[in-house]
Write an enzyme that holds these catalytic residues in place. Structure first.
Site, short mmCIF file in Angstrom:
data_model
loop_
_atom_site.label_atom_id
_atom_site.label_comp_id
_atom_site.label_asym_id
_atom_site.label_seq_id
_atom_site.Cartn_x
_atom_site.Cartn_y
_atom_site.Cartn_z
N HIS A 185 0.81 -1.22 0.00
CA HIS A 185 0.00 0.00 0.00
C HIS A 185 0.84 1.27 0.00
CE1 HIS A 185 -4.00 1.97 0.96
NE2 HIS A 185 -4.38 0.91 0.25
N GLU A 209 2.26 -6.04 -3.70
CA GLU A 209 1.70 -4.89 -4.40
C GLU A 209 2.19 -3.57 -3.81
OE1 GLU A 209 -2.81 -3.06 -4.89
OE2 GLU A 209 -2.50 -5.23 -4.82
N GLU A 235 -1.92 1.04 -9.43
CA GLU A 235 -3.24 1.60 -9.13
C GLU A 235 -3.23 3.11 -9.10
OE1 GLU A 235 -4.26 1.52 -4.55
OE2 GLU A 235 -3.19 -0.31 -5.11
N ASP A 257 -6.21 0.81 -12.87
CA ASP A 257 -7.58 0.80 -12.38
C ASP A 257 -8.48 1.31 -13.50
OD1 ASP A 257 -10.06 1.74 -11.09
OD2 ASP A 257 -9.01 1.27 -9.21
#
Length: 381
Positions: A185, A209, A235, A257
């Protein structure tokens, strides 16, 4: 055929929908949202509507070019997300007008079903094993979890021990025939990421990620070369140009995204660019049903697709969940961890417009938490 009306709907839990209606009565749906900035994106959609009203909805590529470049200033999450939702809606109209799924317009399906994963735990999970067991019982073969709470640039050893313990606990539930993905994140500094990744190697994550924030993407090559764990990111990248150096860095998985990175049109191009580097596509999608439907249309037409995120039961979905604005909720039913290829026209879903309008009468005001370190300074959420 011309565009007659553009409407936005800010609906719980944290989503924004757009409906574009033509003069012959076809309505296409899109999901243009930046989580925590839904009202701002709605304003951007309204500004872009000045061009859309009266235009030909079938000119999807020309519209994309005009909307992204015609105002001189380009890019950014709000602008790219507004365009993304509009683009989804235009593709939905095209498919409905022709009576075919969008993937048929992208060259046809290359697979019959799409593998999905579900979330377990939140930012401060306390029942990871139980959540993992719940997803296994639901038939999923892959899950994703957050890798930490807030971290300092060089945190104490206990923070890494906590990460390893949590991953080991989930791996114990899943066994070796299912997958676990770990989302850092952007909370890890490059130094902390380099410390953490070797400790996770015995647990064979599907991918890790966003090991660092997108501003530090130039360090992804060093991070990827330092571990056999596949690195995923994307993202918070909004165009093929922003992905260019990242794809060449050695990442394994690109995660644009569909509601942020220019919609179906641009993510399709990002996927093709990723294929030239041997990088797989796993679209980011902790959002609503229109975003997921858009992802699936691209997934079914993309050779280098890997796995699809979806938000059913995610910790953000309080009181309202993924299926609540659909007339036919079976379209996203998973069997053995896969969603079967939808056969309906356009996005392949039917939105419950009455329920959307009801929910939009009490718009949400969702914002992410603001975290702080023990010394009172800002911490990455």
């Amino acid at each position: 055929m011309r565009i007659e009306r553009v409407e936005t709907f800010q609906v719980a839990p944290r989503w924004l929908f757009v409906a574009i209606t033509t003069d012959d009565g076809i309505t296409g749906w899109g999901e243009p949202v930046v989580e925590g900035r839904a009202a701002t994106v709605a304003t951007a959609v309204a500004e872009l509507s000045d061009y859309l009203i009266g235009s030909d909805p079938s000119r999807i590529e020309d519209t994309w070019q005009v909307l992204t470049k015609g105002g001189f200033y380009r890019g950014g999450p709000v602008f790219a997300s507004a365009v993304a939702g509009i683009d989804q809606a235009l593709w939905d109209i095209a498919g409905k007008r022709l009576g075919v799924p969008i993937y048929d317009l992208l060259g046809g399906a290359v697979r019959d079903r799409v593998r999905i994963y579900g979330w377990i735990g939140g930012d401060r999970p306390s029942e990871l094993a139980a959540d993992a067991e719940r997803q296994v019982a639901a038939g999923l073969t892959a899950v994703k979890m957050n890798g930490s709470e807030e971290l300092t640039a060089i945190d104490v050893p206990a923070s890494l021990a906590h990460l390893v313990d949590r991953v080991a606990e989930v791996r114990g539930v899943l066994g070796d025939s299912r997958d676990i993905a770990i989302d850092f994140h952007g909370r890890y500094s490059p130094a902390m990421a380099r410390r953490a990744l070797p400790l996770l190697e015995p647990y064979f994550p599907l991918f890790v990620e966003e090991p660092v924030v997108p501003e530090l993407s130039f360090q992804l090559g060093e991070i990827a070369r330092a571990t056999p764990i596949p690195i995923a990111t994307g993202e918070r990248l909004y165009s093929r140009w922003e992905f260019r150096e990242v794809l060449a860095s050695g990442i394994a998985v690109a995660q644009p995204d569909l509601s942020h990175a220019g919609g179906i049109s641009e993510v399709r191009r990002i996927a093709s660019a990723a294929e030239t580097y041997g990088v797989s596509l796993a679209p980011h999608c902790p959002l609503g049903p229109i975003a997921l439907a858009s992802c699936l249309q691209v997934d079914f037409a993309t050779p280098n697709f890997l796995i699809q995120e979806q938000s059913l039961g995610i910790h953000y979905n309080v009181q309202t969940d993924l299926l609540d604005y659909l007339l036919d909720r079976s379209v996203f039913t998973a069997n053995d961890g896969y969603i079967e290829r939808p056969l309906g026209p356009g996005l392949g879903i039917e939105i419950d417009e009455k329920e959307v309008r009801r929910a939009a009468a009490a718009p949400h005001n969702w914002h992410n938490d603001i975290w702080r370190h023990a010394d009172g300074s800002f911490a990455e959420w």
